[in-house]
Write an enzyme that holds these catalytic residues in place. Structure first.
Site, PDB file in Angstrom:
ATOM      1  N   CYS A  15       0.809  -1.205   0.000  1.00 12.53           N
ATOM      2  CA  CYS A  15       0.000   0.000   0.000  1.00 12.53           C
ATOM      3  C   CYS A  15       0.845   1.259   0.000  1.00 12.53           C
ATOM      4  O   CYS A  15       0.314   2.359   0.130  1.00 12.53           O
ATOM      5  CB  CYS A  15      -0.921   0.003   1.208  1.00 12.53           C
ATOM      6  SG  CYS A  15      -1.982  -1.415   1.215  1.00 12.53           S
ATOM      7  N   LYS A  18      -0.138   4.283  -2.080  1.00 17.85           N
ATOM      8  CA  LYS A  18      -1.339   5.071  -1.819  1.00 17.85           C
ATOM      9  C   LYS A  18      -0.968   6.488  -1.376  1.00 17.85           C
ATOM     10  O   LYS A  18      -0.039   6.669  -0.609  1.00 17.85           O
ATOM     11  CB  LYS A  18      -2.145   4.370  -0.716  1.00 17.85           C
ATOM     12  CG  LYS A  18      -3.478   4.998  -0.469  1.00 17.85           C
ATOM     13  CD  LYS A  18      -4.584   3.984  -0.512  1.00 17.85           C
ATOM     14  CE  LYS A  18      -5.916   4.660  -0.329  1.00 17.85           C
ATOM     15  NZ  LYS A  18      -7.026   3.769  -0.436  1.00 17.85           N
ATOM     16  N   ASP A  47     -16.493   8.961   2.572  1.00 17.21           N
ATOM     17  CA  ASP A  47     -17.074   7.635   2.703  1.00 17.21           C
ATOM     18  C   ASP A  47     -16.455   6.688   1.684  1.00 17.21           C
ATOM     19  O   ASP A  47     -15.627   7.089   0.861  1.00 17.21           O
ATOM     20  CB  ASP A  47     -18.597   7.715   2.569  1.00 17.21           C
ATOM     21  CG  ASP A  47     -19.264   7.729   3.935  1.00 17.21           C
ATOM     22  OD1 ASP A  47     -19.243   6.674   4.580  1.00 17.21           O
ATOM     23  OD2 ASP A  47     -19.760   8.789   4.359  1.00 17.21           O
ATOM     24  N   ASP A  65     -11.518   1.157  -7.362  1.00 12.54           N
ATOM     25  CA  ASP A  65     -10.299   0.937  -6.596  1.00 12.54           C
ATOM     26  C   ASP A  65      -9.311   0.125  -7.423  1.00 12.54           C
ATOM     27  O   ASP A  65      -9.701  -0.885  -8.007  1.00 12.54           O
ATOM     28  CB  ASP A  65     -10.633   0.168  -5.313  1.00 12.54           C
ATOM     29  CG  ASP A  65      -9.915   0.754  -4.114  1.00 12.54           C
ATOM     30  OD1 ASP A  65      -8.682   0.816  -4.165  1.00 12.54           O
ATOM     31  OD2 ASP A  65     -10.589   1.130  -3.150  1.00 12.54           O
TER      32      ASP A  65
HETATM   33 CO    CO Z   1     -11.483   2.748  -1.988  1.00 10.77          CO
END
Ligand code: CO
Ligand code: CO
Length: 344
Positions: A15, A18, A47, A65
């Site tokens: 990750c 990110k 959210d 995603d």
């Molecule tokens: Co996401």
């Protein structure tokens, strides 16, 4: 098994690719403001997915995603990416309807056969979710990337959001933490491929059962724990609900070995950024490894549910029947500033 080590083609471990929480704020502030009464959830509350009302009893849930290879085994990468993308629909209390693939592929460098295995892994997970795979889009890309856009549905009155937390709600986590640390340890050859098994099992597990249990127990506030780690995603609930929280590290479900590996430096860049950005008050007795676990950038992590104390037994019973990987009561929401007080 392929001879190509997929994670070596990724510029960052797990990750680590990110963007940080502060980076995301920079991105989000360029989005146009939306004023439409059918938009039930947008980016304002950070959210997991957008929710758009079609009628009094139906709303669409939409999310996207994708990421670079997090494991070397192609079908596992596809399965993890799919479970991760579907999770944002479950985190809103929704049910996925169909998905589209997003593919970046280094043509000429990695055979399309390998992409086929990635797509198969993803298709197996969407099939398990009862979600149709209807197409997608692919581009030539120096770095492999894969993920899904998912469209689902939810009843407008049964949406799980970041903003619905209440003081006194207990926090329940449905998967163990540590996938960022485990995949980073694997990338640095600190653990074997076999030792990654529990992390892969967790990342490919669907959050469908956790979502069903949450709805059954009358939970209103939920998110899934992904790239910003437990404290980052909890922070979104705190911010949107105007509350603080108390977290007990001793109650956190952890993937076996993750704490030791974190103590030995197997910490992804994203996790370090999460710890820097965390709005937390740390008990001085907590080790750095424990703090890293609280902030570890997860891929396809569990749902974090806020449940009123009188519904806790119903929730835990339902999570047990659904067979979730964890059902740990890790703390509670409290009135006060939007900070997580973390103790052992
Ligand atoms: Co996401
Ligand atoms: Co999410």
């Amino acid at each position: 098994m392929t001879a190509i080590r997929l994670t070596s083609l990724s510029h960052a471990a797990g990750c680590g690719c990110k963007l940080g929480s502060a980076d995301l704020s920079e991105v989000l502030r360029h989005l146009p403001a939306v004023a439409d009464s059918n938009v039930l959830v947008d980016a304002a509350t950070r959210d997991d997915a957008a929710v758009y009302r079609l009628s009094a009893d139906r709303a669409l849930v939409a999310t996207v995603d994708f990421f670079t290879p997090i494991v070397d085994d192609p079908p596992s990468w596809g399965a993890i990416a799919a479970a991760n993308a579907l999770s944002d629909v479950y985190a809103m209390g929704g049910k996925p309807l169909f998905a589209l693939n997003l593919v970046g592929w280094p043509r000429g460098k990695v055979p399309f056969e390998v992409l086929g295995e990635v797509l198969q892994g993803a298709a197996e997970v969407t099939r398990r979710a009862g979600c149709l795979m209807l197409g997608g889009h692919s581009i030539d890309d120096p770095e492999p990337k894969f993920g899904l856009a998912v469209v689902g549905e939810v009843h407008p009155d049964r949406i799980l959001t970041n903003a619905a937390g209440k003081p006194g709600d207990l926090l329940v986590l449905t998967k163990p933490l540590g996938t960022g640390i485990m995949t980073t340890a694997r990338k640095r050859d600190l653990v074997s491929e076999a030792a990654l098994g529990p992390a892969i099992a967790s990342m490919t597990a669907l959050n469908d059962g956790a979502a069903r249990a949450a709805l059954q127990a009358g939970v209103r506030a939920a998110t899934d724990v992904t790239g910003f780690g437990l404290l980052g995603h909890l922070g979104n609930i705190l911010q949107a609900s105007g509350l603080g929280a108390r977290i007990e590290v001793g109650k956190l479900p952890l993937i076996e070995g993750a704490l030791d590996l974190a103590a030995n430096g197997a910490v992804p860049g994203g996790t370090k950024r999460n710890l820097e950005a965390a709005r937390a008050e740390w008990d001085p007795a907590l080790t750095e490894a424990e703090r890293f676990l609280c902030c570890d950038a997860q891929t396809s992590g569990g749902l974090l549910l806020a449940v009123s104390p009188d519904r806790l037994d119903v929730l835990l019973g339902a999570l047990r029947s659904e067979g979730t990987l964890a059902r740990a009561v890790i703390g509670e929401l409290v009135a006060g500033p939007t900070v997580a007080r973390v103790t052992r």
